[in-house]
Design an enzyme around this catalytic site. Structure first.
Site, PDB file in Angstrom:
ATOM      1  CB  SER A  93     -33.769  -7.578  -1.160  1.00 24.23           C
ATOM      2  OG  SER A  93     -33.303  -9.016  -0.142  1.00 24.23           O
ATOM      3  CE  LYS A  94     -41.331  -9.512  -4.037  1.00 21.76           C
ATOM      4  NZ  LYS A  94     -42.191  -9.132  -5.192  1.00 21.76           N
TER       5      LYS A  94
END
Ligand code: GLU
Length: 522
Positions: free
Chosen positions: A288-289
């Site tokens: 994920s970011k």
């Protein structure tokens, strides 16, 4: 002649293009080219609330940078360009988003320009009984959710049961529905998901996939603002653009059953589907970011581009995130990847993003590039870093000397800083190890001998010979003089070829540095 294979990369311009997005584009491109087919770019920009102005340009720039030029798509000046603007730069807004003139005959390729089409098909679905108008207000939907919550049902759904209690064209009398529509009452169009059915399809990566319709929501197809949701627009466009294979990330797998229902209700043949494995963080879990940030991994393609990564390296690396050529080759050019690419070799399980591996690809690609080419790319960076007025010839030498020691282009400037700036201090451990009893005298002698050289003779072999002769005379090992000279000139105990470096620095500068070291370290 091109085959009838048509694939599309369909990003939503809601932010900068993610590396996972580029991998999706790459697999679509490779598949299309392997089959001599067509690679379409479609911009899925129907969610106006999440629209990010610069995102489209970012998509174009990254695709061209990575050499994944679409055959069809919204034709901006960038898309029509040869795609050879300098690496690591951005083109300007004006040149990028010039006059719109699509390439290809299936356009427009921006969904925001196709809204009428979606209305036509939404209406067709309502007329055939597979979709319905829903007039519930935001408050009514919220009240419905609340009812679910109090009943301890964790997933509020607009399902057949809920549907019968809400305000829609299935529950209201026909004339009431007509009146509401005529009055322009706010409404959405929802898909009437059948109950108790199993939707099955064969995914080219995940093989047989099935979903129970009872787990699905009556998906909104047209929103109150008249815009379609992703699901309707995606299906309509894939059909109208004659897409034969949908290749996209695994996060879209759960949308597939809704799409299959839409194809069925619209009387269309669904395309083949291939859902690509997730990209995983080295520390586990989906990349994920937030995770990427924690692990220091840039996630936006633009970061790699502006940081002067080699596009061929990123592409090679991304190709291997979930696929392999089936033999032991690791470095493949784009044409070689095209030749080798088949979907049956795409893995089902998640692919771990190994940043070190990317650097390794990058080193490899960089070392294969011409010194002059790297020097040219380095020049504006060097100027930016305050290297002053260095010419390309000088930079070419810097590149030649450091090429085997750096992983990325900007690292030349770190590793080669001493070529333009005398050391302000010396690495303590190295200085201590190099500077011993008798060192000052020996360095001074070397200094005097090389100071006597002319401009023509201040060259690496000569500088080495003088040092070799001197250590022989002094009856000490080579390192006893080579190391202190290195520390004096570069400030550290290891680095590129010393004599070549002295030659590049030039007589005056070398003498100055040796004199300074004798004072400071002697
Ligand atoms: N617009 C979707 C995205 O942002 C497309 C997904 C698909 O390929 O169907 O990725």
């Amino acid at each position: 002649m091109s085959s009838n294979v048509r694939v599309r990369f369909a990003p939503s311009p809601t932010g900068l293009l993610h590396i996972g997005g580029l991998r999706t584009a790459l697999y679509n491109y490779l598949f299309a080219k392997h089959h001599n087919g067509t690679f379409v770019l479609r911009i899925e920009d129907t969610d106006r609330t999440r629209y990010v102005e610069e995102a489209e340009q970012d998509i174009f720039e990254n695709l061209i940078w990575a050499s994944l030029k679409p055959d069809e798509g919204p034709a901006t000046a960038i898309m029509n360009s040869a795609g050879d603007w300098p690496r690591g730069t951005s083109v300007t807004e004006e040149s990028a988003l010039g006059e719109e003139k699509d390439t290809g005959s299936f356009g427009p390729y921006r969904q925001s320009k196709r809204t009428e089409l979606y209305h036509t098909y939404a209406k067709q679905l309502v007329d055939s009984g597979h979709a319905y108008y829903a007039f519930d207000t935001v408050d009514e939907i919220e009240a419905m959710r609340e009812r679910f919550r109090t009943a301890k049902n964790p997933t509020p759904k607009y399902d057949p049961q809920t549907r019968s209690t809400m305000k829609n064209s299935l529950t209201l009398p026909e004339n009431e529905v007509r009146r509401l529509l005529d009055d322009g009452a706010e409404h959405v169009v929802r898909l009437k998901v059948p109950s108790g059915e199993t939707v099955r399809f064969d995914d080219l990566v995940r093989e047989s996939v099935s979903f129970e319709t009872d787990g699905l929501d009556d998906q909104v197809l047209l929103k109150a603002d008249g815009m379609p949701t992703y699901h309707l627009a995606n299906v309509v466009d894939d059909h109208l653009m004659s897409i034969t294979h949908v290749i996209r990330g695994e996060e879209w797998l759960s949308s597939a059953p809704k799409h299959i229902l839409l194809y069925r209700y619209l009387g269309w043949e669904p395309p083949e589907m291939a859902h690509l494995p997730l990209i995983m963080s080295p520390g586990g879990g989906k990349l994920s970011k937030r995770k990427a940030e924690e692990e220091g991994i840039p996630v936006n393609v633009r970061d790699y581009r502006l940081d002067h990564y080699e596009p061929e390296a990123l592409v090679n690396f991304l190709a291997f995130l979930g696929w392999g050529p089936g033999d032991d080759r690791e470095f493949l050019t784009l044409p070689e990847m095209i030749e080798a690419f088949t979907l049956d070799r795409v893995n089902k399980s998640g692919a771990i993003f190994d940043f070190k591996k990317l650097l390794w690809f990058n080193e490899h690609v960089m070392r294969d590039r011409e010194d002059a080419d790297l020097a040219r790319e380095l020049q504006p960076l060097a100027a930016e870093k305050g290297w002053g007025d260095v010419n390309e010839r000088f930079l070419k030498s810097v590149v030649r000397l450091l090429k085997e020691r750096v992983s990325r282009l900007p690292e030349f400037l770190e590793a080669g800083k001493f070529y333009v700036e005398a050391p302000k201090e010396y690495e303590e451990k190295a200085a201590k190890k190099a500077w011993k009893e008798g060192t000052t005298e020996r360095v001074a002698k070397y200094r005097d001998r090389i100071a006597a050289l002319g401009d023509e003779t201040f060259v690496a072999p000569e500088l080495k010979q003088i040092l070799t002769d001197l250590v022989e005379e002094e009856e000490v090992g080579f390192g006893k003089l080579m190391m202190p000279v290195r520390v004096a000139v570069t400030g550290v105990g290891s680095g590129p070829d010393l004599f070549e470096s002295l030659e590049l620095l030039g007589r005056e500068e070398v003498i100055r540095r040796l004199d300074a070291a004798v004072v400071k370290l002697g």
